[in-house]
Design a protein around this motif. Sequence first.
Motif, PDB file in Angstrom:
ATOM      1  N   LEU A  86     -64.999  48.054 -63.606  1.00  0.00           N
ATOM      2  CA  LEU A  86     -66.015  48.540 -62.668  1.00  0.00           C
ATOM      3  C   LEU A  86     -65.404  49.154 -61.416  1.00  0.00           C
ATOM      4  CD1 LEU A  86     -68.496  45.521 -62.930  1.00  0.00           C
ATOM      5  CD2 LEU A  86     -68.842  47.816 -63.878  1.00  0.00           C
ATOM      6  N   TYR A  87     -64.238  48.652 -61.014  1.00  0.00           N
ATOM      7  CA  TYR A  87     -63.564  49.121 -59.792  1.00  0.00           C
ATOM      8  C   TYR A  87     -62.094  49.404 -60.128  1.00  0.00           C
ATOM      9  CZ  TYR A  87     -67.675  46.698 -57.961  1.00  0.00           C
ATOM     10  OH  TYR A  87     -68.956  46.259 -57.728  1.00  0.00           O
ATOM     11  N   PRO A  88     -61.811  50.535 -60.738  1.00  0.00           N
ATOM     12  CA  PRO A  88     -60.443  50.824 -61.206  1.00  0.00           C
ATOM     13  C   PRO A  88     -59.385  50.763 -60.109  1.00  0.00           C
ATOM     14  CG  PRO A  88     -62.015  52.396 -62.119  1.00  0.00           C
ATOM     15  CD  PRO A  88     -62.762  51.616 -61.092  1.00  0.00           C
ATOM     16  N   ASP A 146     -41.801  47.568 -64.597  1.00  0.00           N
ATOM     17  CA  ASP A 146     -42.225  48.893 -65.066  1.00  0.00           C
ATOM     18  C   ASP A 146     -43.712  48.893 -65.425  1.00  0.00           C
ATOM     19  OD1 ASP A 146     -39.636  49.760 -64.723  1.00  0.00           O
ATOM     20  OD2 ASP A 146     -39.093  49.564 -66.848  1.00  0.00           O
ATOM     21  N   ILE A 147     -44.151  47.850 -66.107  1.00  0.00           N
ATOM     22  CA  ILE A 147     -45.548  47.774 -66.538  1.00  0.00           C
ATOM     23  C   ILE A 147     -46.488  47.664 -65.337  1.00  0.00           C
ATOM     24  CG2 ILE A 147     -47.235  46.306 -67.738  1.00  0.00           C
ATOM     25  CD1 ILE A 147     -44.881  45.640 -69.733  1.00  0.00           C
ATOM     26  N   MET A 148     -46.161  46.811 -64.396  1.00  0.00           N
ATOM     27  CA  MET A 148     -47.040  46.605 -63.251  1.00  0.00           C
ATOM     28  C   MET A 148     -46.993  47.781 -62.262  1.00  0.00           C
ATOM     29  SD  MET A 148     -48.882  44.057 -63.761  1.00  0.00           S
ATOM     30  CE  MET A 148     -48.916  43.032 -65.239  1.00  0.00           C
ATOM     31  N   LYS A 149     -45.860  48.465 -62.196  1.00  0.00           N
ATOM     32  CA  LYS A 149     -45.760  49.669 -61.360  1.00  0.00           C
ATOM     33  C   LYS A 149     -46.700  50.738 -61.914  1.00  0.00           C
ATOM     34  CE  LYS A 149     -41.495  50.230 -58.929  1.00  0.00           C
ATOM     35  NZ  LYS A 149     -40.073  50.546 -59.018  1.00  0.00           N
ATOM     36  N   LYS A 150     -46.657  50.906 -63.223  1.00  0.00           N
ATOM     37  CA  LYS A 150     -47.491  51.905 -63.886  1.00  0.00           C
ATOM     38  C   LYS A 150     -48.969  51.616 -63.669  1.00  0.00           C
ATOM     39  CE  LYS A 150     -48.062  54.074 -68.417  1.00  0.00           C
ATOM     40  NZ  LYS A 150     -47.671  54.055 -69.835  1.00  0.00           N
ATOM     41  N   ARG A 151     -49.305  50.323 -63.592  1.00  0.00           N
ATOM     42  CA  ARG A 151     -50.709  49.920 -63.425  1.00  0.00           C
ATOM     43  C   ARG A 151     -51.104  49.819 -61.952  1.00  0.00           C
ATOM     44  NH1 ARG A 151     -52.303  48.243 -68.535  1.00  0.00           N
ATOM     45  NH2 ARG A 151     -54.211  47.277 -67.739  1.00  0.00           N
ATOM     46  N   GLY A 152     -50.146  50.037 -61.044  1.00  0.00           N
ATOM     47  CA  GLY A 152     -50.447  50.025 -59.616  1.00  0.00           C
ATOM     48  C   GLY A 152     -50.754  48.648 -59.060  1.00  0.00           C
ATOM     49  N   GLU A 153     -50.214  47.596 -59.690  1.00  0.00           N
ATOM     50  CA  GLU A 153     -50.520  46.221 -59.271  1.00  0.00           C
ATOM     51  C   GLU A 153     -49.446  45.732 -58.286  1.00  0.00           C
ATOM     52  OE1 GLU A 153     -53.206  44.880 -59.657  1.00  0.00           O
ATOM     53  OE2 GLU A 153     -54.143  45.643 -61.478  1.00  0.00           O
ATOM     54  N   ASP A 154     -49.643  46.097 -57.010  1.00  0.00           N
ATOM     55  CA  ASP A 154     -48.640  45.794 -55.978  1.00  0.00           C
ATOM     56  C   ASP A 154     -48.403  44.301 -55.797  1.00  0.00           C
ATOM     57  OD1 ASP A 154     -48.621  48.496 -55.641  1.00  0.00           O
ATOM     58  OD2 ASP A 154     -49.890  48.484 -53.848  1.00  0.00           O
ATOM     59  N   GLY A 175     -57.507  43.671 -75.076  1.00  0.00           N
ATOM     60  CA  GLY A 175     -57.976  45.051 -75.032  1.00  0.00           C
ATOM     61  C   GLY A 175     -57.063  45.868 -74.146  1.00  0.00           C
ATOM     62  N   GLU A 176     -57.667  46.630 -73.205  1.00  0.00           N
ATOM     63  CA  GLU A 176     -56.887  47.486 -72.307  1.00  0.00           C
ATOM     64  C   GLU A 176     -56.285  46.728 -71.133  1.00  0.00           C
ATOM     65  OE1 GLU A 176     -60.586  46.994 -69.950  1.00  0.00           O
ATOM     66  OE2 GLU A 176     -60.119  47.073 -72.087  1.00  0.00           O
ATOM     67  N   PHE A 177     -56.654  45.464 -70.986  1.00  0.00           N
ATOM     68  CA  PHE A 177     -56.262  44.679 -69.810  1.00  0.00           C
ATOM     69  C   PHE A 177     -54.942  43.946 -70.044  1.00  0.00           C
ATOM     70  CE2 PHE A 177     -56.509  40.639 -67.359  1.00  0.00           C
ATOM     71  CZ  PHE A 177     -56.587  41.174 -66.084  1.00  0.00           C
ATOM     72  N   VAL A 178     -54.043  44.018 -69.056  1.00  0.00           N
ATOM     73  CA  VAL A 178     -52.762  43.301 -69.108  1.00  0.00           C
ATOM     74  C   VAL A 178     -52.588  42.555 -67.793  1.00  0.00           C
ATOM     75  CG1 VAL A 178     -50.256  43.496 -69.339  1.00  0.00           C
ATOM     76  CG2 VAL A 178     -51.742  45.081 -70.575  1.00  0.00           C
ATOM     77  N   ASP A 179     -52.193  41.283 -67.869  1.00  0.00           N
ATOM     78  CA  ASP A 179     -51.986  40.512 -66.637  1.00  0.00           C
ATOM     79  C   ASP A 179     -50.686  39.727 -66.733  1.00  0.00           C
ATOM     80  OD1 ASP A 179     -52.439  39.566 -64.124  1.00  0.00           O
ATOM     81  OD2 ASP A 179     -54.263  38.466 -64.586  1.00  0.00           O
ATOM     82  N   LEU A 180     -50.058  39.613 -65.582  1.00  0.00           N
ATOM     83  CA  LEU A 180     -48.860  38.772 -65.448  1.00  0.00           C
ATOM     84  C   LEU A 180     -49.339  37.327 -65.374  1.00  0.00           C
ATOM     85  CD1 LEU A 180     -45.736  38.658 -64.605  1.00  0.00           C
ATOM     86  CD2 LEU A 180     -46.624  38.530 -62.275  1.00  0.00           C
TER      87      LEU A 180
END
Length: 640
Positions: A86-88, A146-154, A175-180
Motif C-alpha cells: 500500500l505504501y511502497p 546487496d538485497i536490502m540496498k536494492k530494496r531501499g531498506e536503510d 511472494g514478493e516480500f523479503v525480510d531480514l
Amino acid sequence: MIKITLQGKDEKTYQEGVIALDIAKDISEGFARSLVGAKINGKVYDLMTPIKEDCDIEFLKFADKDGKMVFWHTSTHIMAQAVKRLYPNAKLGTGPALDNGFYYDIDLDEKLTQDDLEKIEAEMKKIVSESLDIIRKEVSKQEAVDIMKKRGEDYKLQIIESLDENAVISLYEQGEFVDLCAGPHLPNTKFVKAVKLTSIAGAYWRADANNKQLQRLYGISFEKKKELDDYLKLLEEAKLRDHRKLGKELDLFSMHEEGPGFPFFHPKGMILRNRLESFWRQEHEKRGYDEIKTPIILNEGLWHQSGHWDHYKENMYFTKIDDEDYAIKPMNCPGSILTYKSYMFSYRDLPLRWAEMGLVHRHELSGALHGLMRVRAFTQDDAHLYVLPSQVKDELIGVIELADYVYSIFNFKYHVELSTRPENSMGTQEQWDIATNGLIDALKEKNIDYIVNEGDGAFYGPKIDFHLQDAIGRTWQCGTIQLDFQMPERFDIHYIDSNNEKKRPVMLHRTIFGSIERFIGILIEHFAGKFPLWLSPVQAKILPISDKFNDYAYEVQKELKSLGFRVEVDSRAEKIGFKIREAQLEKVPYMLVVGEKEEQTSSVAVRSRDLGDLGQISRQDLISKLQKENDEKTIVKPEQ
C-alpha cells in the motif's frame, strides 16, 4: 540415519535432513495440521527446518506460548508486506512478536490513521488468502547488504552492518516480500485466519530518542475468528477496567506533566495504599522479618561495586553532591548489604530476614510509561534474606508460602516461571548451577509446576517469578525470588561459623507485590474498582432519605467511625435513588439508607454494592457483619 526423540518419549530413526513437519506427519496428518512450529533441543524452529543430527523434538501448537510467538512473528511479516504493497516508499524497522500480539516499526512520511489500519488489515487478509509459502534463505553478509540496498531498506542495512563479517544471515520470503529475520515462522500465510490491527504509536528507532521517530503498528491474530472475537470482547472489558480511567473516577491518583512517570496519590489512594502496606507488615512480622530503611541516594562507587554500573546504568539517574558523583538507587539490595556490614554476625544469628518498603527510581522511556503499571519512581516491597547454605531450601519454601498466602487473599491464581543465567551476568557457572538447583529443589518440595525461561535471570542470579491471573484472565508478573551468590562476594560480607572462621552467607532477594504502585494498578483492574471491604477507601455511605434524618445519619457515622470504619454521609438535598446511584458509581461496598423507620428502631436499610438490597438490620448486627467481613478480608462475589 539420525535418532529423533519425539515429545521427550518415543525414539525413532530418520534420514538425515528430514524436515520437522514430515516427522509430525509421521505421527499423524491431523496432528501435523494443528502445528505451528517445533522445539529442537529446546530451541524454537520452523516446521520446514531440516534436521541433520540426533535430537529431541517437541511440537508446538498455537496454544503453547512459544507457538504463539511463531504465529505472531509470521503475522508481523504479513502486516509489513501489506504496508509495503500500500505504501511502497515505507521503510521497515523491526517487527517482533510480543506476549500479546505483534508490532512493526515503519518509517513513512504519511501519518497513518485508524482508517489506514483498516486498509492494511484488508490487505493482510488478501495476503493470507493468497496462501504464500514462507521460505527461509541463508545468505552471506554481502549478499544481505546487496538485497536490502536494492530494496531501499536503510534500517535493515544498519542492522546488517552491526553483524559480524562472517555471519550467516537469514532472510524470509513470502511472494514478493523479503525480510531480514532470524525467524522462526509458519510454513505458509494461509494459517493466519483472523487478524486485527489494534493501534498506532510512536517509537524511536532502536529506542534512542536521538534517532528518528517511527510509526509503530500493533496487531493481534488467531487461528480462528471466534478466538479473535473473544479477544476483542476481552479488550472491551479491559477498557472498562483500565486503572488510569478508574483511578481518576475513584479519586485515587493522578499523573502530571510536571512529573511524567511519577504518580501522585490522593487521600483515597493513600487509604488503599496504607491498608496494603499494613497488611504486608503484619504478615512479615508473623514470619520473623525485621524492617529496615535505606537512603535513596548513594555514592556512585557503590554502584560500580554492586555491578549495577556495568549492567544497569542506562536505567539510572545521577546527581552531584559536594562535587562527588552519586546515583539515585534503582534497587534496594546494596543499601541492605551496607546495613549488614554494620554488624558482625554469628551463624547463630542467621537467617536474617530484612524487609524494606524501598523507593527506587528507574529511567523509563517516555513511550513506555503507562499509568501505575510502568513508572519512573516506585516502592518495592523488598526483602533480603541472609542465610546459611544449609538454610537456603527452607527459606525459599518460606517465601513461596508467603507469596501463595498473600495472592490467595486477593483471589489470584498464578503460575511460576524459573529464569536462568543470562548472557551478560556475573559469577561462575558453578555458582549459577548451585543457585538454579536450589530454586528448583524448593519448587519441587512444594510440588509447584514451573516454566523455564532460559537466559532471563537477573545479572547476579537466577530467579523465580510469580505471574498472577486476574479476573478476566490476563497475567501480570509480580513477585520474584532471586538466589544470589554474587553480591555477598562483591561486598565481602561474612558471618562467623561454629569454628570461629569467616564464611560467606547466601543472599535471597524477593518481592511479593513487586511494587506497591503496580500492584495497586493491577488490583484496580482485577476488581474493576470494586475493592473488598477491607481495602475500600470508603467502606459505607449513609444516605438519609431527607434532611430530617441527617442527625440520625451522623449518629450512625460517629458510631461506625469510632470502631475504625471509613464512613461518609451524603446529606445533599437529593432524591434517595440519585444518592444510591452515585454511591454505586463510586463503588462503595455498602449503602446505608436511613429514614423514620430506621431511626425509630435504631437500624439501617442495607444495600450491598455486590448483592443488592439486604433489607433492614439493626446497627449492632451491621457492626458485627462489617467487622467479620473486614477482619476476614472477604471478597463478596455478585450473585449470578
